[in-house]
Enzyme design. Structure first.
Site, PDB file in Angstrom:
ATOM      1  N   GLU B  57       0.822  -1.228   0.000  1.00  0.00           N
ATOM      2  CA  GLU B  57       0.000   0.000   0.000  1.00  0.00           C
ATOM      3  C   GLU B  57       0.844   1.262   0.000  1.00  0.00           C
ATOM      4  OE1 GLU B  57      -0.826  -2.752   1.489  1.00  0.00           O
ATOM      5  OE2 GLU B  57      -2.865  -3.120   0.793  1.00  0.00           O
ATOM      6  N   HIS B 126     -10.793  -5.303  10.020  1.00  0.00           N
ATOM      7  CA  HIS B 126     -11.326  -5.133   8.657  1.00  0.00           C
ATOM      8  C   HIS B 126     -12.688  -4.437   8.626  1.00  0.00           C
ATOM      9  CE1 HIS B 126      -8.101  -7.815   7.618  1.00  0.00           C
ATOM     10  NE2 HIS B 126      -8.508  -7.999   6.389  1.00  0.00           N
TER      11      HIS B 126
END
Ligand SMILES: Cc1ncc(C[n+]2csc(CCOP(=O)(O)OP(=O)(O)O)c2C)c(N)n1
Ligand SMILES: Cc1ncc(C[n+]2csc(CCOP(=O)(O)OP(=O)(O)O)c2C)c(N)n1
Ligand SMILES: [Mg+2]
Ligand SMILES: [Mg+2]
Lengths: 364, 331, 331, 364
Positions: B57, B126
């Site tokens: 990322e 998440h």
């Protein structure tokens, strides 16, 4: 496939082909564990489609030989960190199938009390220090566990070791680099195992890694690397055992790559359309279970009847696990705020949605 | 059309419109996107325009920043906002700072698309709603469409904007449906909208919460309760005038938000109202937000921790029942 | 004694007290710390207890988390809070989540010390106040000592606490002086304190801002203005009772904060007061915060962007002058 | 020192020992640039102590040969990303000394308008795309700049290239790993230059890097690496030129390590107590400026008088730069909100500290 690494320093391997105590019973035991994982995962997939399991659900199908081989090399006192693809490891490490399934069902009796789910299995008793859902996220904490071990124990045969699992695609993330570098400069007793199943979701190793021979990626830290056939449970055990001995004996970090194949999609919901029928055909041929069964039968360690008995017993165990899990209660809503903190302090927030910020009951 | 389709069609339209637009992200190509927003785009535009990235990322977001510095218009997908934490140094310390820190010599026309939201049993790591972090940062623009139409209008505006823009999507909205204007459609960045006018109380929300708020407001009509719904759409810049003007009319406000209450988006909204509509408020501004726990996997716990229509309805009724006690005599 | 000395002595005392305590961070050993908090500790305790790390915030913070999981009590120094962005995934997605997500089977007795603050001409990427991000996250405890005594009391409490605790220091406070209690001294985590009682208005602040607020309050005494100063000390948990009780007495409040106004710490404080002391407020809660720009290097711009005593004084006076207009007739 | 890398693929070197056009004038020009940087940095240190400069101030003292050699290899059309230790690069790239000094003084005429300061020099005209203060922070954007170049240009002699500088200690951070991996799998035209000055603040390379031969760290991405003596301006130029040719010609990322020494502390305020007198003595002997002057005088490219003239001219230029910078105005406070955004939109915050959130002037 297991071409020796130029940087390989796996050291003198003390195990013969099978290793000490590899009488037929041990081998049958490995086969049983592989079968247990296989059936557990198949039932998990089924339970997912029946909505007994929510969220994400990643299976070890195709990795059974790797899972069992790695866990066979680990001592009960060693520490294990895994990815979210963790069911098989918990089972092979000794967790009750019912408690693993209960976690997938989100029940209070689950391995993580129903709070973690499939991706976050934790078993303090068996020193499984968690499945982790952030790719690469487990690598620094695993390295820190090794730091704690080194802080307390000299190198030697009695030193604990840490095993940190990661997927092939996780070798491309910064945490991998930073952690291996720390383990190298600090001489930590840890074995990093790259479970190379050829894919990160739909991405092949070659498309993601500048050095696709992943076991070589220890080169940037002078960490010895080795690759092993992940479909061969005994080869995996042997390589992992040697790596662990080096880690505990010399506080030398080691990088081990196991090469196997993901038989299904990335998670239960992934139809894996990016794979051709040819791929899938090839995969079926690479299935480690029939291969190992044949091998055991050929070497006389197993016969057809024994195999049938094992299958029946395993089916039975998993069936009971599913029933037990299904009957288990979910965590009580009253327990919502449990475990957010270990040390209670003043003014911790225990508000439910919509509650006022100041309890009106409190006198003004 | 669904919210997902609106996003997909917008990406396709912008790829067709401008050769400098390219998409980057994990699994957006061969895999067609974790949530299939980019389905078919690799096949149509090829790997030069639609680029699968390794899992890194920080690396691929930072790479998109550099590409934007040279005039490309990268649209990055971060699979979920939870993973944006790995790229946040590049987003906040780099993309948001460069233009100003370098004296206006560079532009960073970058778009980051990422879904937030809980309720899918994805557990603590998440299921977060961390948009408030980005909304705090000058140099960024932060958008949160609640409808398919705004998904198109805001994403289009974001791609054509010359600053780094974070477009917050939501897992629970991808399958929702709504009218979407054909052809070129943009929504002005920095403007909230009134989804439903009302006279008794204002509910302020954004993203998934705005949809719930509208639903609750409609149902309360039957009980003769007139709720006005303000959909923020843009968290940064924040349209304080629209929020305060609404509350000055209704004299009561409730905030619905999916993030944790303390230091969440609702705190800024409530503080803004309490200052900007002080003389008009007949009751305290209440916030309906998530319980302050790492979101558990087990469904009953997840349900208990997340704000819902029932909680909002309850708080709206409480607020309407609350009267202003004579201030002086109260002490 | 200085705030720096108090931190140094506390680290030394805890290293002496508990063999499980170790220090990790960049340049804390040979270099003796960027801000010299750890001066002399490597020489005294050796590299096993005082460990210089390579530059890898994510790596060494995550490593400290893992060490804490096995029962060590690492105290990590992140050189400034700006660099914590590189470790934030480990802090927020790991340290803060583990105990709860793993069903209470593990503790993470980790302390992260890091200074924030602008005003040193360190420019946009090195001058931020991002503590509000961490304060938003359940599972973390976030402390912000303003005095040498609290630096000792809170850091000691943090090291002995079994949860991940972020201790926010401040570049501008290291050389400030104050009385520090000898021997064992801890401050209860989660409790604010009233630095100065007052009757006309409450100023809520923390860290450097609390020192400025106290100074302003003292000076306003001469003008016959009685300001009460609440020093939060703990951002998470937040001591809402102390804040609201104070404002219920004074009926007016101003927040002073070094971070950006929108979605900053002050938003939660103002929202809390507006709800928890609604019936008692005679004027809107105003916030004195930083201008919403990446902080420029040039001194005149930096000064213009940061909140100071003059701005606080002005807003306090405005708030006292503000009267409550008859609510009904106002519409 | 420059032992060849096993992974070295620096390709056919087209330059002779000095390279084409290396008549005495070119060489004197390099010496002048080195001297210019030296004097600029010495004056900067002086101005810092006189509080004309605030914040952090990192100097290139000891790195002059590296700076000039690298910049000599770069084309005006190539892109450069540097660390916060950036003054010399801006000067060698062609920025006016007065504008560089003005940036350090925080003046509107500064290279970054006075908003960035010493660590954040940016010069769009000379394609210096910034000094960066977050260690490793410049590596992903530099890689992205190379992506933009590759997006628009085929490999070939006319292709632009990107040069990304980083310090030795920055090789231990995740951004280094992720960026080099991306450059490798995407075949980007970029040269990563590790400016190895032996230290990260007070930490020696060996204490921080598992593989202290830093040029080898491309191995994890199959990126060729090479090490060069950073005190030899011509060797640096030669190696950098070859690396850049490979980057532009093949879209092949390259890792180049220059080895030199930091003559002073990490920044102006660091007394570098962690260095022994012996170290400091050794450092003085390794100073690249006297060495290059002697070399030029020996080869007849320079004589004592010419050297004196160069010194005088450089002192003059820097003295004027200081004066000009000192007379330049600071940015106007009214300009505080300039450049926060490139595209104006509704409701942008333009509040000064203490301003109400809603302008009371706005009619209700
Ligand atoms: C930081 C981060 N980025 C992206 C994801 C989404 N994601 C989950 S698993 C996965 C693929 C990982 O592949 P690999 O490391 O090979 O492990 P495998 O799934 O094959 O076992 C991705 C991209 C994530 N969970 N975390
Ligand atoms: C992410 C990050 N961590 C820490 C720092 C503080 N810091 C600034 S320079 C530096 C040392 C860098 O050394 P090196 O990369 O060798 O470059 P050099 O200063 O020697 O040129 C450190 C630790 C920072 N700026 N950014
Ligand atoms: Mg994989
Ligand atoms: Mg260095």
């Amino acid at each position: 496939m297991a071409e020796p690494s130029p940087t390989s320093a796996a050291g003198p391997v003390t195990l013969d082909e099978h290793g000490p105590g590899d009488d037929a019973e041990v081998l049958r035991g490995y086969y049983r564990q592989m079968r247990l994982i296989r059936v557990f995962e198949q039932r998990a997939a089924e339970m997912y489609t029946r909505a007994k399991i929510g969220g994400y659900c990643h299976l070890n199908l195709g990795e059974e030989a790797t899972v069992v081989g790695l866990m066979a090399a680990l001592r009960p006192t060693d520490y294990l960190f895994t990815t979210y693809r963790d069911h098989g490891y918990a089972l092979a490490r000794g967790a009750e199938p019912a408690r693993v399934m209960a976690e997938l069902f989100g029940r209070a009796s689950g391995l993580s009390g129903g709070r973690g789910g499939s991706m976050h299995l934790f078993d303090a008793q068996h020193r499984l220090l968690g499945g982790y859902g952030i790719v690469g996220g487990q690598i620094p904490p695993a390295t820190g566990a090794a730091l704690a071990v080194a802080y307390r124990h000299e190198p030697g045969p009695d030193c604990d070791a840490v095993m940190c699992l990661l997927g092939d695609a996780a070798t491309n993330i910064g945490a991998f680099h930073e952690s291996l570098n720390l383990a190298a400069v600090w001489h930590l007793p840890i074995v990093y195992v790259i479970v190379n199943n050829q894919l990160g979701m739909g991405t092949p190793v070659e498309a993601a890694a500048g050095e696709p021979e992943l076991f070589r990626r220890g080169c940037s830290y002078r960490i010895p690397g080795q690759r092993v056939d992940g479909n061969d449970v005994l080869a995996v055990r042997k390589a992992a055992h040697a790596a662990l001995e080096q880690a505990r004996g010399e506080h030398q970090p080691v990088l081990l790559e196991t090469v196997s194949y993901r038989l299904r999609g990335h998670s239960v919901v992934d139809p894996a359309r990016y794979r051709s029928d040819a791929d899938n055909q090839r995969l079926r041929e690479l299935d480690p279970l029939p291969a190992f069964r044949t091998r055991l039968i050929d070497t006389g360690a197993l016969d057809a009847d024994a195999a049938v008995r094992i299958h029946a017993e395993v089916d039975q165990v998993i069936a009971e696990a599913v029933d037990t899990a299904d009957r288990a209660p979910a965590p009580a809503v009253e327990a919502l705020f449990d475990y957010v903190y270990a040390t209670p302090v003043a003014n911790t927030d225990h508000r439910l949605p919509g509650d006022p910020v100041i309890d009106p009951a409190v006198p003004r | 059309m669904t919210y997902r389709q609106a996003l997909h069609d917008t990406l396709r339209a912008e790829l067709l419109r401008d050769e400098d637009v390219l998409l980057l992200g994990e699994e957006i190509g061969v895999f067609e996107g974790s949530y299939k927003i980019t389905a078919g785009l690799l096949a149509e535009f090829g790997p030069r325009r639609v680029r699968d990235t390794p899992i890194c990322e920080e690396g691929f977001v930072g790479t998109a920043i550099g590409a934007a510095m040279l005039g490309l218009r990268p649209v990055v997908e971060i699979m979920t906002i939870n993973f944006s934490l790995l790229a946040i140094d590049q987003i906040v310390n780099h993309a948001a700072k460069m233009r100003s820190m370098f004296g206006g010599q560079v532009r960073v026309p970058l778009v980051i698309r990422t879904p937030g939201g809980g309720g899918q049993q994805l557990a603590a790591t998440h299921s977060q709603n961390l948009e408030v972090w980005y909304a705090h940062v000058p140099g960024l623009k932060v958008l949160a469409p609640a409808t398919p139409a705004d998904a198109k209008g805001l994403l289009t505006a974001a791609i054509r904007d010359d600053d780094p823009v974070l477009v917050l999507e939501n897992l629970a909205l991808y399958n929702t449906r709504g009218e979407v204007p054909d052809g070129d459609h943009t929504v002005d960045i920095g403007t909230a909208t009134i989804r439903k006018p009302g006279t008794d109380l204002t509910v302020v929300a954004y993203s998934r919460a705005a949809v719930i708020a509208l639903d609750v407001a409609r149902r309360l009509e039957d009980d003769g309760i007139s709720v006005e719904v303000v959909d923020l759409r843009s968290l940064r810049p924040l349209d304080r005038d629209t929020i305060c003007a609404s509350v000055r009319r209704t004299s009561r406000a409730v905030v619905l938000e999916d993030d944790w209450l303390s230091y969440g988006v609702g705190a800024e909204i409530a503080a803004t109202i309490a200052e900007g509509a002080f003389d008009y408020l007949d009751a305290p501004v209440r916030r309906v937000a998530a319980a302050e726990v790492p979101l558990p996997y087990a469904k009953p716990l997840e349900l208990a921790a997340l704000p819902d229509a029932a909680a909002l309805t309850r708080v709206i009724r409480d607020t309407l029942d609350a009267t202003v006690p004579p201030v002086r005599s109260a002490r």
